[in-house]
Motif scaffolding. Structure first.
Motif, PDB file in Angstrom:
ATOM      1  N   ALA A 113       0.445 -13.297  20.742  1.00  0.00           N
ATOM      2  CA  ALA A 113      -0.061 -12.427  19.904  1.00  0.00           C
ATOM      3  C   ALA A 113       0.118 -12.831  18.281  1.00  0.00           C
ATOM      4  N   ALA A 114       0.735 -13.362  18.020  1.00  0.00           N
ATOM      5  CA  ALA A 114       0.962 -14.068  16.532  1.00  0.00           C
ATOM      6  C   ALA A 114      -0.164 -15.136  16.420  1.00  0.00           C
ATOM      7  N   ARG A 115      -0.379 -16.121  17.555  1.00  0.00           N
ATOM      8  CA  ARG A 115      -1.709 -16.896  17.331  1.00  0.00           C
ATOM      9  C   ARG A 115      -2.882 -16.203  17.354  1.00  0.00           C
ATOM     10  N   ALA A 116      -3.108 -15.191  18.321  1.00  0.00           N
ATOM     11  CA  ALA A 116      -4.244 -14.593  18.481  1.00  0.00           C
ATOM     12  C   ALA A 116      -4.738 -13.885  16.951  1.00  0.00           C
ATOM     13  N   ASP A 117      -3.493 -13.248  16.551  1.00  0.00           N
ATOM     14  CA  ASP A 117      -3.993 -12.535  15.277  1.00  0.00           C
ATOM     15  C   ASP A 117      -4.549 -13.609  14.121  1.00  0.00           C
ATOM     16  N   GLY A 118      -3.777 -14.876  14.142  1.00  0.00           N
ATOM     17  CA  GLY A 118      -4.066 -15.855  13.229  1.00  0.00           C
ATOM     18  C   GLY A 118      -5.756 -16.153  13.490  1.00  0.00           C
ATOM     19  N   LEU A 119      -5.947 -16.538  14.643  1.00  0.00           N
ATOM     20  CA  LEU A 119      -7.436 -16.749  15.173  1.00  0.00           C
ATOM     21  C   LEU A 119      -8.180 -15.526  14.736  1.00  0.00           C
ATOM     22  N   LEU A 120      -8.079 -14.191  15.018  1.00  0.00           N
ATOM     23  CA  LEU A 120      -8.803 -13.189  14.676  1.00  0.00           C
ATOM     24  C   LEU A 120      -9.058 -13.377  12.980  1.00  0.00           C
ATOM     25  N   GLU A 121      -8.091 -13.466  12.276  1.00  0.00           N
ATOM     26  CA  GLU A 121      -8.098 -13.582  10.834  1.00  0.00           C
ATOM     27  C   GLU A 121      -9.164 -14.790  10.387  1.00  0.00           C
ATOM     28  N   ALA A 122      -8.968 -15.812  11.134  1.00  0.00           N
ATOM     29  CA  ALA A 122      -9.914 -16.965  10.895  1.00  0.00           C
ATOM     30  C   ALA A 122     -11.376 -16.462  10.985  1.00  0.00           C
ATOM     31  N   VAL A 123     -11.687 -15.567  11.786  1.00  0.00           N
ATOM     32  CA  VAL A 123     -13.184 -15.257  11.961  1.00  0.00           C
ATOM     33  C   VAL A 123     -13.484 -13.924  11.146  1.00  0.00           C
ATOM     34  N   GLY A 124     -12.488 -13.406  10.372  1.00  0.00           N
ATOM     35  CA  GLY A 124     -12.756 -12.229   9.441  1.00  0.00           C
ATOM     36  C   GLY A 124     -12.432 -10.930  10.319  1.00  0.00           C
ATOM     37  N   LEU A 125     -11.517 -10.956  11.312  1.00  0.00           N
ATOM     38  CA  LEU A 125     -11.267  -9.651  12.128  1.00  0.00           C
ATOM     39  C   LEU A 125      -9.799  -9.305  12.006  1.00  0.00           C
ATOM     40  N   ALA A 126      -9.220  -9.608  10.670  1.00  0.00           N
ATOM     41  CA  ALA A 126      -7.845  -9.508  10.873  1.00  0.00           C
ATOM     42  C   ALA A 126      -7.168  -8.186  11.138  1.00  0.00           C
ATOM     43  N   ARG A 127      -7.932  -7.087  11.098  1.00  0.00           N
ATOM     44  CA  ARG A 127      -7.656  -5.710  11.120  1.00  0.00           C
ATOM     45  C   ARG A 127      -7.894  -5.219  12.583  1.00  0.00           C
ATOM     46  N   ALA A 128      -8.820  -6.107  13.614  1.00  0.00           N
ATOM     47  CA  ALA A 128      -9.442  -5.481  14.482  1.00  0.00           C
ATOM     48  C   ALA A 128      -8.608  -5.872  15.979  1.00  0.00           C
ATOM     49  N   GLY A 129      -7.290  -6.574  15.743  1.00  0.00           N
ATOM     50  CA  GLY A 129      -6.612  -6.904  16.945  1.00  0.00           C
ATOM     51  C   GLY A 129      -6.631  -5.726  17.994  1.00  0.00           C
ATOM     52  N   ASN A 130      -6.471  -4.592  17.877  1.00  0.00           N
ATOM     53  CA  ASN A 130      -6.081  -3.543  18.581  1.00  0.00           C
ATOM     54  C   ASN A 130      -7.263  -2.836  19.134  1.00  0.00           C
ATOM     55  N   LYS A 131      -8.292  -3.134  18.471  1.00  0.00           N
ATOM     56  CA  LYS A 131      -9.528  -2.352  18.952  1.00  0.00           C
ATOM     57  C   LYS A 131     -10.174  -2.749  20.159  1.00  0.00           C
ATOM     58  N   ALA A 132     -10.758  -1.782  20.983  1.00  0.00           N
ATOM     59  CA  ALA A 132     -11.219  -2.164  22.297  1.00  0.00           C
ATOM     60  C   ALA A 132     -12.857  -2.640  22.097  1.00  0.00           C
ATOM     61  N   ILE A 133     -13.144  -3.800  23.102  1.00  0.00           N
ATOM     62  CA  ILE A 133     -14.273  -4.320  23.008  1.00  0.00           C
ATOM     63  C   ILE A 133     -15.383  -3.347  22.595  1.00  0.00           C
ATOM     64  N   TRP A 134     -15.439  -2.227  23.403  1.00  0.00           N
ATOM     65  CA  TRP A 134     -16.664  -1.387  23.005  1.00  0.00           C
ATOM     66  C   TRP A 134     -16.613  -0.735  21.734  1.00  0.00           C
ATOM     67  N   GLN A 135     -15.598  -0.799  20.762  1.00  0.00           N
ATOM     68  CA  GLN A 135     -15.647  -0.225  19.576  1.00  0.00           C
ATOM     69  C   GLN A 135     -16.286  -1.272  18.609  1.00  0.00           C
ATOM     70  N   LEU A 136     -16.363  -2.626  19.095  1.00  0.00           N
ATOM     71  CA  LEU A 136     -16.650  -3.721  18.176  1.00  0.00           C
ATOM     72  C   LEU A 136     -18.352  -3.725  18.137  1.00  0.00           C
ATOM     73  N   SER A 137     -18.789  -4.274  16.825  1.00  0.00           N
ATOM     74  CA  SER A 137     -20.428  -4.342  16.771  1.00  0.00           C
ATOM     75  C   SER A 137     -20.548  -5.601  17.476  1.00  0.00           C
ATOM     76  N   GLY A 138     -21.919  -6.003  17.638  1.00  0.00           N
ATOM     77  CA  GLY A 138     -22.253  -7.280  18.296  1.00  0.00           C
ATOM     78  C   GLY A 138     -21.810  -8.528  17.416  1.00  0.00           C
ATOM     79  N   GLY A 139     -21.752  -8.366  16.117  1.00  0.00           N
ATOM     80  CA  GLY A 139     -21.447  -9.555  15.481  1.00  0.00           C
ATOM     81  C   GLY A 139     -19.785  -9.656  15.563  1.00  0.00           C
ATOM     82  N   MET A 140     -19.011  -8.656  15.727  1.00  0.00           N
ATOM     83  CA  MET A 140     -17.643  -8.773  16.002  1.00  0.00           C
ATOM     84  C   MET A 140     -17.456  -9.236  17.187  1.00  0.00           C
TER      85      MET A 140
END
Ligand SMILES: Nc1ncnc2c1ncn2[C@@H]1O[C@H](COP(=O)(O)OP(=O)(O)O)[C@@H](O)[C@H]1O
Ligand SMILES: [Mg+2]
Length: 263
Positions: A113-140
């Motif tokens: 979980a910690a490493r996944a959050d670090g990677l999400l932060e690296a792609v500008g998605l620091a706050r999207a970890g809990n989001k479901a895939i259907w809640q994300l835009s194409g770019g996200m």
């Protein structure tokens, strides 16, 4: 420090009852850890086939692929692949999608979980970890796909038109993100695109492929992406007369190629 080496790679697709179709003809190229190589060429010039060979999904008919001198015999965690329409697991959150690759490596749940959050932060998605895939835009979604690819800590990132499905504005932001990922990850990048401007902005080297068969027509070095990373605005880089001249030159190379076919 790794090098991926394609040595006189040719590919023939078998066609039932006919002579095989020569798709790639004698391609020799090296991809080093500091390279961001972009490949441009007409549709059907064998770009995807070349990436599939580098990834180890497809074996060349002739020639060799090696990584630091060791023959590549199939896919490996050292070469992560991102496609245009990468399927994420729709029943998992963004974080779980990224962490999935780590689970396969036997890493503990908390660390995943910690490493996944670090990677999400690296792609500008620091706050999207809990989001479901259907809640994300194409770019996200595409950024989750890139974070997932980076989870294996690959030495090379191989991408086939990763931004092709995105709208123009998202695409420009994602180009900047890819340069940032290249710098931070330390992985060598091979990216296929049909966008000439994209190839030029991102590529420390731009390889132009001819069609029927796919051959290397040009392999040119540029520093536009590095200028962006050094702090210059993307708009300033892309409106520089040098950038525009290089773009027209690449366009000419691809057009000449088409005229040869028409002739
Ligand atoms: N699995 C396959 N079997 C037979 N022919 C294929 C296969 N994949 C691609 N081709 C052919 O090889 C050529 C190059 O395709 P591809 O590598 O997808 O090019 P690009 O990505 O540049 O559009 C095309 O003529 C395509 O029809
Ligand atoms: Mg393709």
């Amino acid at each position: 420090m790794s090098t991926l080496h394609l040595d006189h790679v040719s590919l023939v697709y078998d066609q039932r009852g006919q002579a095989g179709h020569l798709v790639l003809d004698g391609i020799s190229r090296e991809l080093g850890p500091d390279d961001f190589v972009t490949i441009v060429g007409r549709s059907g010039s064998g770009k995807t086939s070349l990436l599939n060979i580098a990834a180890g999904f497809v074996a060349p008919t002739r020639g060799r692929v090696s990584l630091d001198g060791q023959p590549v015999k199939g896919p490996g965690a050292d070469r992560a692949v991102v496609f245009q329409d990468d399927a994420l697991f729709p029943w998992l959150s963004a974080r779980e999608n990224v962490a999935f690759a780590l689970k396969l490596q036997g890493i503990s749940k908390a660390e995943r979980a910690a490493r996944a959050d670090g990677l999400l932060e690296a792609v500008g998605l620091a706050r999207a970890g809990n989001k479901a895939i259907w809640q994300l835009s194409g770019g996200m979604r595409q950024r989750v796909g890139i974070a997932r690819a980076l989870a294996a800590d690959p030495r090379f990132l191989l991408m086939d038109e990763p931004l092709g499905a995105l709208d123009a504005m998202t695409r420009e932001r994602m180009q900047e993100l890819l340069l940032d990922v290249w710098r931070k990850s330390g992985a060598g990048v091979l990216l296929i695109t049909h966008g000439i401007e994209e190839a030029l902005f991102l590529g420390s080297r731009v390889v132009v492929l001819s069609a029927n068969p796919g051959r290397v027509v040009a392999d040119l070095s540029f520093d536009f992406g590095r200028r962006f990373l050094a702090g210059e605005a993307a708009r300033s880089v892309k409106s520089d007369p040098q950038f525009i001249a290089a773009r027209e030159h690449l366009r000419d190379l691809i057009d000449e190629e088409q005229q040869d076919i028409a002739a």
